[in-house]
Each structure stands twice: as C-alpha cells, then as structure tokens.
Design an enzyme around this catalytic site. Structure first.
Site, PDB file in Angstrom:
ATOM      1  N   TYR A  53      -3.087 -76.762  65.017  1.00 37.80           N
ATOM      2  CA  TYR A  53      -3.965 -76.177  66.031  1.00 37.80           C
ATOM      3  C   TYR A  53      -4.967 -77.218  66.509  1.00 37.80           C
ATOM      4  O   TYR A  53      -5.364 -78.107  65.749  1.00 37.80           O
ATOM      5  CB  TYR A  53      -4.734 -74.997  65.440  1.00 37.80           C
ATOM      6  CG  TYR A  53      -4.097 -73.640  65.677  1.00 37.80           C
ATOM      7  CD1 TYR A  53      -2.779 -73.508  66.083  1.00 37.80           C
ATOM      8  CD2 TYR A  53      -4.827 -72.480  65.489  1.00 37.80           C
ATOM      9  CE1 TYR A  53      -2.201 -72.265  66.281  1.00 37.80           C
ATOM     10  CE2 TYR A  53      -4.259 -71.225  65.679  1.00 37.80           C
ATOM     11  CZ  TYR A  53      -2.951 -71.132  66.074  1.00 37.80           C
ATOM     12  OH  TYR A  53      -2.384 -69.901  66.269  1.00 37.80           O
ATOM     13  N   SER A 151       5.611 -56.406  66.637  1.00 35.48           N
ATOM     14  CA  SER A 151       4.537 -57.234  66.088  1.00 35.48           C
ATOM     15  C   SER A 151       3.181 -56.702  66.540  1.00 35.48           C
ATOM     16  O   SER A 151       3.085 -55.811  67.395  1.00 35.48           O
ATOM     17  CB  SER A 151       4.703 -58.678  66.560  1.00 35.48           C
ATOM     18  OG  SER A 151       4.515 -58.748  67.973  1.00 35.48           O
ATOM     19  N   VAL A 153       1.035 -58.286  68.333  1.00 35.54           N
ATOM     20  CA  VAL A 153       0.927 -58.602  69.762  1.00 35.54           C
ATOM     21  C   VAL A 153       1.766 -57.631  70.575  1.00 35.54           C
ATOM     22  O   VAL A 153       1.318 -57.097  71.598  1.00 35.54           O
ATOM     23  CB  VAL A 153       1.356 -60.054  70.035  1.00 35.54           C
ATOM     24  CG1 VAL A 153       1.426 -60.316  71.538  1.00 35.54           C
ATOM     25  CG2 VAL A 153       0.396 -61.034  69.388  1.00 35.54           C
ATOM     26  N   GLY A 238       4.860 -67.361  71.321  1.00 31.56           N
ATOM     27  CA  GLY A 238       5.152 -67.487  69.897  1.00 31.56           C
ATOM     28  C   GLY A 238       6.524 -68.089  69.671  1.00 31.56           C
ATOM     29  O   GLY A 238       7.359 -68.143  70.578  1.00 31.56           O
TER      30      GLY A 238
END
Length: 352
Positions: A53, A151, A153, A238
């Site tokens: 990240y 999920s 999301v 993702g």
C-alpha cells in the site's frame, strides 16, 4: 496497554508484534481519546505491512485501517463528540491499540443500536461500495453488474445502488447465496457459470449495461467484458483471483469500453468518506445493509487471528481490556460505564 506494532515492512508473521505501550494521555485541543473496541484484521492490513500500500508509517508503528470504539474523553474546543459516544475511527488513525487519540472532527458518531462488530467494519467496504456505485453518473433504473457480490463490498454495492435507484446483477459462486442476497435487496443473483454472460444479456435485453464492478480480476474480467455494452465503464477494485488485470484490448476497442482501477484513498474521494460512513451506519441501523460476520479474537491472540485470516478470511480483533474488578475511575464514570450494570462496556462485549 496492549497494542500491535508493525516493526518492519515484510512478512506479517514476522513483522507484526503484540506489545505493551504507554497509554496516550489526555487529549489535546481538537482531539478525542477513544477506547478501541473492535477492529478488523483483513488482507488490506497485510498489504500495508508488506509495504504494498502507498501508506508508509514511520516504524515501529501501530497499524490497522478501521475500527470502532467509545469516546473516553475530549480535549478543549471539541463539540462534535462527547464521552460515551460510539464512533468510527477515521482514515489515518491506526486502530490496533486499546486506546487511540483521534482528530475529533473526523470521528463519525453512530447509533448505539448498531452492534460494535458491524460498526467496526463500516469505514472501508461500505464506503468502497458507495464510491464504486458513484463511479459513473447513471440514470435511475440503470443496471450495475458485479462479481464477488457476497463480499462486504458487494453487499454494500447492492445497498447503495438500491438507495440511488439503480438495479444490480450480482454474480456469486454458490447456490445458497442467491436467496441471501435477494433478501438484502439484490435485483438479480446468478451463480457463476460459463453461460452467465448470455443469461445477463437475456435479462437486460436492450437496456444498456454501462457499469461493471470487478473484485476478482484475472479470467473474471473477460467474463465481465462480455456483459457490457458500448461505451461502458469497467472498474477493477480487487484481485481475489490473485491474477493481474489483463483485459482483451480488442474487446475494449470494439465496445469502446473504458477501464479504471479503484483506490478509495485518492484525494478526490477523501472528502466523501465521513458522509458515506455515516450513511452506511444509517443503512445498518435500518437493516438495509448487513455486512458478513467475522469471528472474534482477543487482540493478545493476534498470531492465532492472523493464522485464521490466512486460511479463511477477515477476523475481528477485540481490544477491550480485561475488567478491573472493584475499580471505577473518574475517567470511566465520565465515559458512562462502570456506573450501572447496563454500561457501555457490557454493551460492547455483548455485541457479538
């Protein structure tokens, strides 16, 4: 007090350590002292630990990208929160610690009817889902197609699309998820199959499908391209497949499809985070959004929690300190727990 430190960038099993650190002390002007109750341990936390990240804390450092807790005390000039409030920790306040100091203006107060395990998961997946739905300005009734629909999301996409008058087609991997997602408001739920694109086209007919949300990547991306119509937008957020995003450029050109990769912490999105976190909490309170549950581990058992994550997926870390029998401090009375058997501490422990 207990905290989890990232000691160096690298493999989480070696670099993340349970440590004992001093308490933060009294909050300064504009700050609030928060008792962290629950905070997720998820794959994005491991990406931060591995230096993947673009967030690089100075080490050693507490990390942890989201969480929920109770305000213990506030500094001068703080008016948005008060002791006893249940709050969501904002971006930039690392959560893996029993207590944290946070910028009070960025805390989101949530209704106490929301269980703290749900509250702890409100600032990343639901906000991501909302921002994905807003990736393109679509007229009411438009179709949004997504994979990974079960999920956190994916469920959030369903809820926010419904709020904004959009319809969703949701791809899942197991039959038993169809009814579950329909009960959450999904318009169409289809089990992944080689003919799923044909089935989607049969459902949508002549209606354009202009937004597709991809949480899987790899071969799943090609399947999504088959469902999109001319001039559509494909958003990749993702990589659950572990494979890179490599769409067929000929298909992109033939259909005039635009592709983009999503990162919720871009500067253009940050001003929306707090409002969308609050909206997510409202949807949860009204039972219009329910995030997938996760097993709870005591923070001191972090190694076991990490092993579970590696095998199965997200867990919640419980940072509630052990109760001090017979001791009620002034700070605790100010926060509203310790004064009665219905206090905040007992509520948080019973929330799961």
């Amino acid at each position: 007090m207990l905290a989890i430190h990232l000691t160096r960038f690298g493999e989480p099993e070696q670099s993340l350590k349970v440590v004992d650190v001093p308490e933060p002390g009294a909050p300064a002007a504009g700050q609030a002292l928060v008792q962290v109750e629950y905070t997720p341990l998820d794959h994005h936390d491991l990406l931060l630990a591995q230096c993947i990240y673009p967030v690089r804390p100075e080490l050693p450092s507490v990390i942890g990208n989201e969480g929920a807790g109770t305000v213990l005390a506030i500094g001068p000039d703080v008016i948005r929160v008060r002791p006893g409030d249940t709050v969501l920790l904002p971006f930039g306040t690392f959560a893996w610690s029993e207590q944290v100091l946070a910028e009070a203006a960025k805390l989101t107060v949530v209704d106490k009817s929301i269980s703290l395990d749900q509250a702890a998961m409100l600032t990343i997946n639901p906000v991501t889902g909302a921002l994905l739905v807003e990736s393109r300005d679509l007229p009411a009734g438009s179709w949004v197609v997504q994979n990974a629909a079960n999920s956190g999301v994916g469920r959030s996409v369903i809820a926010f699309a419904k709020e904004r008058g959009l319809r969703t087609i949701n791809i899942v991997r197991r039959d038993e998820l169809v009814t579950q997602l329909e009960q959450l408001g999904a318009d169409i739920v289809l089990v992944d199959h080689p003919d799923v694109a044909t089935r989607v086209r049969a459902i949508t007919g002549n209606d354009p499908v202009l937004l597709r949300l991809d949480g899987v990547s790899g071969k799943a991306t090609s399947l999504l391209l088959d469902m999109l119509t001319d001039g559509a937008l494909l958003v990749v957020y993702g990589y659950m497949s572990g494979d890179p995003f490599t769409p067929d450029q000929n298909v992109l050109r033939a259909k005039n499809i635009t592709t983009t990769e999503f990162w919720m912490y871009k500067d253009k999105y940050l001003p929306r985070h707090q409002a969308l976190s609050a909206e997510s909490a409202h949807l949860v309170a009204e039972a219009r959004l329910k995030l997938p549950s996760a097993p709870v581990y005591k923070a001191k058992d972090f190694a076991e929690a990490l092993a579970y994550l590696r095998r199965n997926g997200k867990v919640l870390l419980d940072f509630n300190p052990p109760p001090r029998v017979g001791v009620v401090t002034a700070q605790h009375r100010c926060a509203g727990y310790g004064d009665s058997p219905d206090g905040l501490r007992s509520r948080s422990r019973n929330s799961t």
